[in-house]
Design a protein around this motif. Sequence first.
Motif, short mmCIF file in Angstrom:
data_model
loop_
_atom_site.label_atom_id
_atom_site.label_comp_id
_atom_site.label_asym_id
_atom_site.label_seq_id
_atom_site.Cartn_x
_atom_site.Cartn_y
_atom_site.Cartn_z
N ILE A 147 0.81 -1.22 0.00
CA ILE A 147 0.00 0.00 0.00
C ILE A 147 0.84 1.28 0.00
N LEU A 148 2.16 1.12 0.15
CA LEU A 148 3.04 2.29 0.20
C LEU A 148 2.88 3.21 -1.01
N PRO A 149 3.03 2.66 -2.25
CA PRO A 149 2.91 3.56 -3.40
C PRO A 149 1.52 4.18 -3.52
N ILE A 150 0.49 3.44 -3.13
CA ILE A 150 -0.87 3.98 -3.20
C ILE A 150 -0.98 5.21 -2.30
N MET A 151 -0.44 5.09 -1.08
CA MET A 151 -0.53 6.19 -0.14
C MET A 151 0.28 7.40 -0.59
N ILE A 152 1.53 7.15 -1.00
CA ILE A 152 2.38 8.29 -1.37
C ILE A 152 1.76 9.04 -2.54
N ARG A 153 1.34 8.29 -3.56
CA ARG A 153 0.84 8.96 -4.76
C ARG A 153 -0.46 9.70 -4.48
N SER A 154 -1.34 9.14 -3.62
CA SER A 154 -2.58 9.89 -3.36
C SER A 154 -2.31 11.15 -2.55
N MET A 155 -1.37 11.07 -1.58
CA MET A 155 -1.04 12.28 -0.83
C MET A 155 -0.37 13.30 -1.74
N ASP A 156 0.52 12.79 -2.58
CA ASP A 156 1.26 13.65 -3.49
C ASP A 156 0.32 14.44 -4.40
N GLU A 157 -0.73 13.76 -4.89
CA GLU A 157 -1.67 14.42 -5.79
C GLU A 157 -2.33 15.62 -5.12
N VAL A 158 -2.62 15.50 -3.80
CA VAL A 158 -3.24 16.63 -3.10
C VAL A 158 -2.21 17.72 -2.82
N MET A 159 -1.00 17.30 -2.38
CA MET A 159 0.01 18.28 -2.00
C MET A 159 0.51 19.08 -3.20
N LYS A 160 0.45 18.43 -4.37
CA LYS A 160 0.88 19.09 -5.60
C LYS A 160 0.10 20.39 -5.83
N ASN A 161 -1.15 20.38 -5.39
CA ASN A 161 -2.03 21.51 -5.71
C ASN A 161 -2.01 22.62 -4.67
N VAL A 162 -1.21 22.45 -3.59
CA VAL A 162 -1.10 23.53 -2.61
C VAL A 162 -0.35 24.68 -3.26
N PRO A 163 -0.93 25.89 -3.21
CA PRO A 163 -0.30 27.02 -3.91
C PRO A 163 1.10 27.31 -3.37
N LEU A 164 2.01 27.57 -4.29
CA LEU A 164 3.41 27.81 -3.93
C LEU A 164 3.53 29.04 -3.04
N SER A 165 2.63 30.01 -3.27
CA SER A 165 2.71 31.26 -2.51
C SER A 165 2.51 31.02 -1.01
N LEU A 166 1.66 30.05 -0.71
CA LEU A 166 1.40 29.72 0.70
C LEU A 166 2.67 29.21 1.37
N ILE A 167 3.36 28.30 0.68
CA ILE A 167 4.60 27.74 1.22
C ILE A 167 5.65 28.82 1.33
N GLU A 168 5.74 29.65 0.30
CA GLU A 168 6.78 30.68 0.29
C GLU A 168 6.54 31.73 1.35
N SER A 169 5.27 32.04 1.62
CA SER A 169 5.04 33.04 2.67
C SER A 169 5.42 32.47 4.03
N ALA A 170 5.22 31.15 4.21
CA ALA A 170 5.64 30.52 5.47
C ALA A 170 7.15 30.58 5.62
N PHE A 171 7.86 30.33 4.50
CA PHE A 171 9.33 30.42 4.54
C PHE A 171 9.77 31.84 4.84
N ALA A 172 9.06 32.79 4.23
CA ALA A 172 9.43 34.19 4.38
C ALA A 172 9.31 34.64 5.83
N LEU A 173 8.41 34.01 6.57
CA LEU A 173 8.24 34.35 7.98
C LEU A 173 9.28 33.66 8.85
N GLY A 174 10.19 32.93 8.23
CA GLY A 174 11.29 32.34 8.98
C GLY A 174 11.07 30.93 9.46
N SER A 175 10.12 30.23 8.88
CA SER A 175 9.90 28.84 9.30
C SER A 175 10.99 27.94 8.74
#
Lengths: 282, 297
Positions: A147-175
């Motif tokens: 079930i490992l590949p099933i889990m990784i790929r399904s999580m990956d499909e959702v995480m792929k769509n998280v907007p880059l700006s959200l991640i970058e603003s978190a980095f910008a705040l020093g995380s």
Amino acid sequence: MWRKIEEKAFYYLMVISTVSLGFFLLLIVATIVYRGLPYLSWEMISQTPKGGYYFGREGGILNAIIGSLYLSSGAVIIALVISLPVSLAMNIHLKRRKKLVNGLRFILDLLWGIPSIVYGAFGFTLMIYLGIKASLLAGIITVAFFILPIMIRSMDEVMKNVPLSLIESAFALGSTRTEVAFKVMVRQTFPGIITAVLLAFGRGIGDVAAVLFTTGYTDNIPTSLMQQTATLPLAVFFQLGSPIPEVQNRAYAAALILTIIILVVSISTRYFGKRFRKTLIK
Amino acid sequence: MALKFRKFKDRFSSLWIKIALFFVVLLPVVITLSLLYKSSVVLETNGLKELLFSSVWRPLAGQFGFWPFIVSSLWVTILGLLITAPICMFSAIFLTQYGSARLLRFMQPVIDILAGIPSVIYGVWGILIIVPMVGRYLAPLFGIESTGFSILAGGLVLSVMLIPFILNILIEVFKTVPVELSEASLSLGATKWQTIKFVVVRKSFAGITSAFGLGLSRAFGETIAVLMVVGNVVGVPKGIFDPGYPLPALIANNYGEMLSIPMYDSALMFAALILLVVVMFFNFLSRVVIIRLEKKV
């Protein structure tokens, strides 16, 4: 003239095909319910097999139900420990290295395609190599691989769509990257993670071929990881092979129990997917 | 202090990620190598050519000819694909080209639940419905005696199992065809069906092929459902009403005796290796085609 006939003919063929999808689902569920329901009793789901169970005497398949739940939950936990960091890394740490991530996705898709019987055979060789006997642990490890590949790929499909700006603003705040991963990414994709876990759980609980070699079979509920265990699909399969009609009927009842579990998992997957969407940052 | 701890957490999780990544990349290699290592015994004594093309199956005498099993696997797989192909194509076209988005939203759970049903349930259903249907109605129609446990029953059960798998990929493939293309065709006076035939299907031909390629590899490895209805008699099947004995069924049925007969375990691991190689091959090709397709969009 011919054109119109062709047009109509294919239109109806398409309608029939689409309707047949629902028909097949209904037919399968109805068949299992029709044959299984008369033999489904409280005894079936609350007792382990007693002496003479396999000749049609009293007892139930509690051992298989519990065994399946243990097996699948254990496998999901192990798979989660590996798949969560991998999918997080693919979408945060390695976000800029497109080629590497795509290569990883390719490998994972190939792994997803490997039939479960091959995982079973591999699990068996691994088991012999490590000197473990057929046991719950060996089964959990084999199913976790599966079930490992099933889990990784399904999580990956959702995480792929998280907007880059959200991640970058978190980095910008020093995380740190870890903080971005667990405080932003995991939270943002929580419904997707639950969906992936349930999907993998359903796959794990329904599969026979991967555990055929590795779990053994016993009438007792396992109390430790090193004991053998029964699983529901195997219980269906073994009892159906019996020449005694009563035992066969119990196989249908066991099949019904398995179907109900799968339907519950499937429906809760949809429910959780919708429910947690409210808390997300849009 | 706080910063130090945060950095420590970051380093710890980086290590965890590295280990997990390493594990995932290594897994396919380890699987292949371990099966190869295990089957090396039987490969050395019998030779690759004889293993693949001999039909003599005498495990006790150390003769392992996989030809009957390979042929059975091919029969069941191809039959399953042939039956499922029109259903998948028609419903995928209907759901993406004719139906509304609401219909697709309504059908998606149906497809997902079909995909989630365990193969052992498909097997039970096959024994209850498909096998009697083949034995009592279809075989007499052709004037053939059959118990119903046959290649055809395996193919039929497999075809239903493949529907959700292939259909989901086909829907994605048809979604990638730009609407402008079909609109251009419609504006030139082509009918809806002509547009589908000459524009939509032609445009997504590569995707369709790879969807069926993935379906093929899925079908080739399907074990329990096929095993339950296919009859499991060793021998090269001569027709679709004959019982067959596909490779996965061979492995699943004989794991119990595997260690009591010399070289038997090695032979069964070789069967698993054949499965792995065939499945990987078709998966590889199909995935490459799909990736190319996605790049174009």
